[in-house]
Motif scaffolding. Structure first.
Motif, PDB file in Angstrom:
ATOM      1  N   PRO A   1       9.443 -36.654  42.180  1.00 49.43           N
ATOM      2  CA  PRO A   1       8.266 -37.160  41.461  1.00 49.43           C
ATOM      3  C   PRO A   1       6.962 -36.521  41.957  1.00 49.43           C
ATOM      4  O   PRO A   1       6.813 -36.230  43.146  1.00 49.43           O
TER       5      PRO A   1
ATOM      6  N   SER B   1       7.817 -39.702  47.511  1.00 49.54           N
ATOM      7  CA  SER B   1       8.432 -38.971  46.406  1.00 49.54           C
ATOM      8  C   SER B   1       9.954 -38.945  46.487  1.00 49.54           C
ATOM      9  O   SER B   1      10.650 -39.311  45.537  1.00 49.54           O
TER      10      SER B   1
ATOM     11  N   TRP C   1       5.253 -45.366  38.744  1.00 49.69           N
ATOM     12  CA  TRP C   1       4.596 -44.055  38.756  1.00 49.69           C
ATOM     13  C   TRP C   1       3.798 -43.944  37.482  1.00 49.69           C
ATOM     14  O   TRP C   1       3.686 -44.911  36.724  1.00 49.69           O
TER      15      TRP C   1
ATOM     16  N   SER D   1       3.734 -37.815  40.798  1.00 46.92           N
ATOM     17  CA  SER D   1       2.573 -38.690  40.624  1.00 46.92           C
ATOM     18  C   SER D   1       2.472 -39.766  41.690  1.00 46.92           C
ATOM     19  O   SER D   1       1.644 -40.662  41.593  1.00 46.92           O
TER      20      SER D   1
ATOM     21  N   GLU E   1       4.531 -38.591  35.213  1.00 48.36           N
ATOM     22  CA  GLU E   1       5.948 -38.507  35.583  1.00 48.36           C
ATOM     23  C   GLU E   1       6.850 -38.474  34.357  1.00 48.36           C
ATOM     24  O   GLU E   1       7.913 -37.844  34.374  1.00 48.36           O
TER      25      GLU E   1
ATOM     26  N   SER F   1      12.529 -43.248  33.144  1.00 45.47           N
ATOM     27  CA  SER F   1      11.261 -42.738  33.670  1.00 45.47           C
ATOM     28  C   SER F   1      10.084 -43.326  32.900  1.00 45.47           C
ATOM     29  O   SER F   1       9.038 -43.657  33.479  1.00 45.47           O
TER      30      SER F   1
END
Length: 763
Positions: A344, A352, A433, A346, A437, A424
């Protein structure tokens, strides 16, 4: 470096000639009608603007017209833009081939991907010597321009920019998450396995095949039975794997802090056949993967960590419904899990890979795969480098909530990539996030297809199937070794077995009790420490304060009426057997409470200076009188069982019962009555010191309270707090005590360690 697009500068306008005295331009003479006609456009424009400004000013001050004023305000509200779901067809992705690099014709099925920010380390040079593995180093903006190492494929920023991957538009310049480019490059060049690592660890014995399972299709691997954590308890969704490998007082980065205190080993395991361990997480000796809370509270000065795990402990699998923190420096991915390599972009850098790991584990269940944790596979060197707590903020704020969200998530999408994109998207909507993302995920999935990756086939998940109890014959036992720890300069000895046993007993006693703590001191300096101290023992520690701190999971409440906030917490922990309230000016010696009855109420009604009766008549009694009037009104509306109990408990009709209420306990059987009483108080501003004794006397008769708090040390008049003159490890609780900094905590730990010696390991 990449060349950034620059906008072409606009030519400047010619300057007006400087007009000096005697050089004014000749003016024209107009009649009034001519002047109006000539300046009609200007007059109209100015009039329009003036009217608009006046109208806006009127609307702004028009308090007698709420609807008009609301309309004006709405036009200035910043309404969050809804997150857009990416729209594209997975069936129309054009292939991307390597036409620019010097390795276009090169291929390998085993890749080591590492991010480099400095010149080659000794550990990286050793990685190059791994047989049959190709090392791929990914540069960033901090990598030296002349970086080079024989045997390594190195992709500089310029090299990466030529690869035409969509993900390049979203990657930061100076971060290890640029490894995402490396994953795609490796897949493009024939990867079947990718070992995700960094440049500061040495592979044990110099052979990854000695530790990880490389050939999952091998008959021996598929027929091997692996230990698997039991999933009989559906509420247990995350585990600390370090306990299984002999280090019960250490926890991995990404483990929710509320789970840190769970130090007991497994009662039993189940078994699962091998062959589907598509993600394989290795343990690291030396400096394991720990968070900043552990690193900065348990390291002794400048001494580097050298922590060892049990290399003889068997590998252990995670069943569906249960997760474990994963990292990006000692993890092997098989091709069926290549889609899960996306790091990731963001979230903070230290979060991450952990967020990736939880996201990946949930999706892994969709294809029937699982994670296996392996004994030590690398030795990682502690360079004693500090990284700020803020870099982990996305972990400590959200990780517990994220795990719950992932375990309950279900999808009706047809193929895996559609599910990945949907998850996501939903994680962005939930705030785990950002929208960036979602776009990054879309780019990643398209790039995977473009380099020739084929989506794995899905299998039915087992989460919604009834969980069957594991029979005695199928239960497998493994008791972890108790390895010594040398962190904090305190070497564990055989006495630690006894101390750990005590901690397990305390955890067993309080393991289903929620602590609710009101912190009057600086929560930004103490909230995590309080959670670390009491979270080892209690089911959960909820921190309340005058101001909310979402990044520390601190909730807002007012101490004067904090009892009104408690029903919200009761609703959150419906399975808890009780709730213990504590103010931060009072220390709880939990080891002295094991004889208490958790089905009874606990309060300080027999502690003279804590529980008193105030006169409601005479000088300076106005406040008490008003409080007493409100109490009478509440009592008059009580149900019969509460009213009878209160009147039997009240010994003085002309007085008002006051309790300082620094510590009290409410068992599950009285939670309903407490909530009802809060409802009866309603909008009455009854003070917490009045409401708590009122509630307790209504819920049960005082002679039925447990007496465990009767012997607490209570010296509010003490001039010098935080001293050995006040504290006693033999008392159930101590008041007052002030904690406002880390140094205060260290001092407190030293005192409390006489009752709980393992506290010396915390600070």
């Amino acid at each position: 470096m990449l060349v950034q697009d620059r906008s072409t500068p606009q030519p400047s306008k010619p300057q007006q000639p400087f007009l000096t005295a005697g050089h004014f331009p000749q003016s024209k003479i107009f009649t009034f009608p001519q002047w109006v006609s000539f300046n009609l456009f200007k007059i109209t424009t100015i009039s329009f603007l003036t009217l608009n400004i006046a109208a806006l000013f009127f609307l702004y001050n028009a308090n007698d017209s709420p609807s008009t004023f609301l309309c004006f305000n709405k036009s200035h509200l910043k309404i969050p833009k809804p997150i857009e779901f990416p729209k594209f067809s997975f069936k129309s992705i054009k292939p991307i081939s390597d036409k620019s690099s010097n390795y276009a014709s090169f291929g390998s099925d085993r890749w080591v991907v590492v991010s480099v920010s400095d010149y080659p380390s000794d550990s990286l040079r050793k990685l190059v010597k791994l047989k049959r593995w190709q090392v791929l180093a990914i540069g960033n903006s901090r990598t030296p321009v002349d970086w080079s190492l024989k045997g390594v494929i190195y992709l500089s920023m310029d090299d990466q920019a030529k690869l035409d991957f969509r993900v390049l538009d979203y990657l930061p310049y100076d971060s290890y998450v640029r490894k995402t480019v490396g994953y795609l490059f490796a897949i493009q060049h024939g990867a079947k396995m990718i070992y995700d690592t960094d440049d500061r660890g040495d592979v044990v014995d110099g052979d990854l095949g000695e530790h990880f399972d490389l050939k999952l299709s091998n008959v021996d691997v598929m027929q091997e039975k692996l230990l698997q954590y039991s999933n009989e308890n559906p509420n247990r969704t995350v585990v600390n794997p370090y306990i299984h490998f002999g280090q019960r007082s250490i926890w991995p980065r990404g483990l929710p802090l509320e789970n840190v205190g769970e130090v007991g080993h497994e009662e039993f395991y189940s078994e699962v056949f091998g062959g589907l361990q598509y993600i394989q997480q290795g343990i690291s000796n030396g400096l394991p993967d720990v968070d900043s809370v552990f690193y900065f509270t348990r390291r002794s000065g400048s001494e580097a960590f050298d922590i060892r795990f049990d290399e003889r402990a068997p590998k252990v699998a995670l069943p569906q419904g249960m997760m474990v923190p994963l990292n990006s420096f000692n993890t092997l991915f098989h091709s069926n899990a290549f889609w899960s390599l996306m790091l990731p972009v963001s979230v903070s850098t230290m979060a991450s890979d952990v967020l990736r790991g939880y996201w990946a584990q949930r999706l892994l269940w969709e294809i029937g795969g699982y994670v296996v944790v392996y004994p030590p596979t690398i030795y990682r060197y502690d360079k004693i480098e500090s990284y700020p707590f803020v870099e982990e903020k996305d972990l400590h704020i959200n990780v517990g909530r994220l795990i719950k969200f992932l375990v309950t998530w279900r999808s009706t999408k047809i193929n895996l990539f559609e599910k990945i994109l949907e998850l996501s998207y939903l994680m962005a909507k939930e705030g785990f996030w950002t929208e960036k993302e979602v776009k990054f995920t879309a780019a990643w999935l398209q790039d995977l297809l473009a380099v020739g990756y084929i989506q794995p086939k899905q299998k039915a998940i087992k989460l919604d199937q009834p969980r069957t109890a594991i029979g005695l014959a199928d239960r497998k036992e493994f008791i972890p070794r108790k390895l010594p720890s040398v962190h904090l300069g305190v070497k564990e000895s055989e006495t630690v077995n006894y101390e750990i046993g005590n901690l397990i007993r305390w955890r067993k006693f309080f393991g289903n009790v929620v602590m609710i703590m009101f912190v009057s001191g600086p929560v930004e300096l103490t909230a995590l420490e309080w959670k670390l101290l009491y979270g080892r023992v209690f089911k959960s520690v909820v921190i309340l304060s005058d101001g909310a701190k979402t990044e520390l999971a601190v909730e807002q409440a007012t101490l004067d009426q904090v009892y009104k906030h408690l029903p919200k917490i009761f609703d959150r922990f419906t399975s808890a057997e009780g709730f213990l309230f504590l103010q931060d000016n009072t220390i709880l010696n939990y080891w002295n409470l094991l004889q208490a009855d958790k089905s009874k109420l606990w309060i300080t009604d027999k502690v003279p200076q804590s529980w008193t009766t105030a006169s409601i008549y005479g000088k300076d009694s106005e406040w008490f009188s008003k409080q007493a009037d409100m109490v009478k009104k509440v009592v008059s509306t009580m149900p019969v069982h509460l009213q009878v109990s209160y009147k039997e408990s009240s010994t003085r009709e002309q007085g008002l019962n006051i309790c300082s209420s620094e510590v009290f306990y409410i068992p599950r059987q009285f939670v309903g009555d407490f909530v009802d009483l809060v409802g009866l108080v309603g909008k009455f501003e009854i003070h917490n010191k009045v409401a708590v004794p009122l509630f307790f006397m209504a819920m049960d008769l005082p002679h039925k309270y447990d007496s465990v708090l009767n012997t607490m040390i209570y010296k509010p008049e003490t001039s010098s707090s935080n001293s050995s003159n006040i504290y006693s490890a033999q008392a159930p609780a101590v008041h007052p005590w002030t904690v406002s900094s880390e140094s205060d905590f260290i001092k407190l730990m030293r005192f409390m360690a006489t009752g709980d010696p393992l506290l010396m390991e915390l600070f």
